[in-house]
Design a protein around this motif. Structure first.
Motif, PDB file in Angstrom:
ATOM      1  N   GLY A 149       0.808  -1.210   0.000  1.00 35.33           N
ATOM      2  CA  GLY A 149       0.000   0.000   0.000  1.00 35.33           C
ATOM      3  C   GLY A 149       0.844   1.264   0.000  1.00 35.33           C
ATOM      4  O   GLY A 149       0.564   2.222  -0.735  1.00 35.33           O
ATOM      5  N   ALA A 150       1.907   1.293   0.802  1.00 33.28           N
ATOM      6  CA  ALA A 150       2.783   2.464   0.857  1.00 33.28           C
ATOM      7  C   ALA A 150       3.473   2.697  -0.479  1.00 33.28           C
ATOM      8  O   ALA A 150       3.615   3.843  -0.932  1.00 33.28           O
ATOM      9  N   ALA A 151       3.907   1.627  -1.133  1.00 28.14           N
ATOM     10  CA  ALA A 151       4.565   1.771  -2.429  1.00 28.14           C
ATOM     11  C   ALA A 151       3.614   2.353  -3.465  1.00 28.14           C
ATOM     12  O   ALA A 151       3.990   3.254  -4.238  1.00 28.14           O
ATOM     13  N   ALA A 152       2.364   1.887  -3.495  1.00 23.86           N
ATOM     14  CA  ALA A 152       1.403   2.379  -4.475  1.00 23.86           C
ATOM     15  C   ALA A 152       1.006   3.820  -4.193  1.00 23.86           C
ATOM     16  O   ALA A 152       0.925   4.652  -5.122  1.00 23.86           O
ATOM     17  N   ILE A 153       0.754   4.153  -2.939  1.00 26.12           N
ATOM     18  CA  ILE A 153       0.321   5.511  -2.601  1.00 26.12           C
ATOM     19  C   ILE A 153       1.427   6.522  -2.875  1.00 26.12           C
ATOM     20  O   ILE A 153       1.191   7.619  -3.407  1.00 26.12           O
ATOM     21  N   SER A 154       2.662   6.183  -2.530  1.00 21.02           N
ATOM     22  CA  SER A 154       3.777   7.088  -2.806  1.00 21.02           C
ATOM     23  C   SER A 154       3.950   7.309  -4.304  1.00 21.02           C
ATOM     24  O   SER A 154       4.235   8.425  -4.760  1.00 21.02           O
TER      25      SER A 154
END
Length: 352
Positions: A149-154
């Motif tokens: 999730g963090a990779a996609a949102i960033s």
């Protein structure tokens, strides 16, 4: 006919030349000589009133087979996203990060739906047991999901790019485990169609996951950036096909469940779609956007059919007791034969 008799003085009238046992023969056991034909054929197997020997698979097909497919797709997509991120393919990297996030979210939803309520998933995180695939898998999902999730949102927002890169690389490492762990999860059961394939099943699942992720990349990314996706798709398709062939050749009786009924239809569809998708990726994937999209869709559908086919084969093997008892009897006969072969030289010496 023996003429011996038992009296108060002992046995009288015994004729050892006809009734005595030689050292090569033991009471209660008769070894069949090579080439000797049994006059009475082996009895056909039947269970008590035809009831299953094993407890039936309690999981819902749509939930757990979907969980197996989506988890593999998510894990392999994170690996492909990391490679695209490092090599400067932003469109492919973004597509794979979003695919990983969507797939792992759907995977967790399917798992929680099968469990009945979210609290049961949380309860599995109270203890970490390295010898339990379910415990390890729960912790893998709990750690991998936030990273994906963090990779996609960033990537979408442009916020904290360094943290996003770190999350992308960490998600790739966790994704490899997520794509593979579901194989030991199902093989660590008494279900014959799963347990008997424990050697090749991890390769089947990893290959299927790579084919699905490559297919998603071919669908979502422009052809100019999708070369690595095509390569991953073809490599995954080859690994899955070869591992499945090897697994079914080695399994013995339980392999029948992969050829019959719903499982047989799904596995045939999986092979057809996977081979067609891989062929299209090699021949036309770099020339036609439409061909690339169709090949990618075929690879995704083939991967899904593989997971659903494996699940259905497992439920069929658990329902029919012959897939449990017949191999067990064969293993017992083989062990008894090995033991008899080891004892034969000593018996022959005593007989001489």
């Amino acid at each position: 006919m023996s003429t011996s008799d038992v009296t108060k003085d002992g046995i009288t009238g015994a004729r050892p030349d006809r009734d005595a046992l030689t050292g090569a023969t033991r009471p209660g056991r008769r070894r069949r000589r090579r080439g000797e034909q049994l006059m009475v054929p082996d009895a056909e197997f039947g269970s008590y009133y035809g009831k299953p020997v094993l407890n039936q698979v309690p999981w819902a097909e749509s939930d757990i087979a979907g969980y197996l497919f989506l988890g593999g797709l998510a894990g392999a997509s994170s690996g492909l996203a990391a490679g695209a991120h490092v090599t400067g393919r932003p469109a492919l990297a973004t597509a794979m990060k979003l695919t990983a996030l969507a797939a792992i979210s759907g995977s967790v939803v399917a798992l929680v739906h099968d469990l009945g309520r979210p609290a049961r998933f949380v309860n599995m995180l109270r203890v970490f047991k390295p010898t339990s695939p379910m415990s390890v898998g729960s912790w893998l999902l709990a750690g991998y999901g936030p990273l994906a999730g963090a990779a996609a949102i960033s990537d979408l927002t442009g916020l904290l790019p360094r943290a996003g890169t770190a999350a992308t690389l960490a998600a790739a490492l966790g994704g490899a485990a997520v794509a593979a762990y579901t194989a030991p999860l199902i093989c660590d059961t008494a279900v014959p169609a799963w347990h008997d394939g424990y050697r090749e099943m991890p390769f089947v699942f990893v290959g299927s996951a790579a084919a699905a992720a490559g297919g998603a990349g071919m669908l979502a990314a422009p052809m100019a950036q999708a070369l690595s996706a095509r390569r991953a798709a073809v490599a995954g398709a080859v690994l899955e096909t070869l591992a499945l062939y090897r697994m079914r050749a080695r399994m013995g009786l339980a392999a029948q469940t992969y050829d019959r009924g719903r499982a047989g239809r799904l596995m045939k569809a999986a092979t057809t779609l996977t081979v067609a998708g891989a062929t299209g990726a090699v021949l036309l994937g770099g020339r036609s956007r439409l061909a690339a999209a169709l090949s990618g869709a075929a690879l995704l559908a083939g991967s899904a059919c593989t997971r659903f086919g494996v699940f259905c084969a497992g439920t069929a093997s658990a329902a029919d007791p012959k897939y449990t008892v017949v191999p067990q009897r064969a293993r017992l006969r083989a062990r008894a034969g090995d033991l008899a072969d080891r004892e034969e030289p000593a018996d022959t010496v005593r007989g001489n």
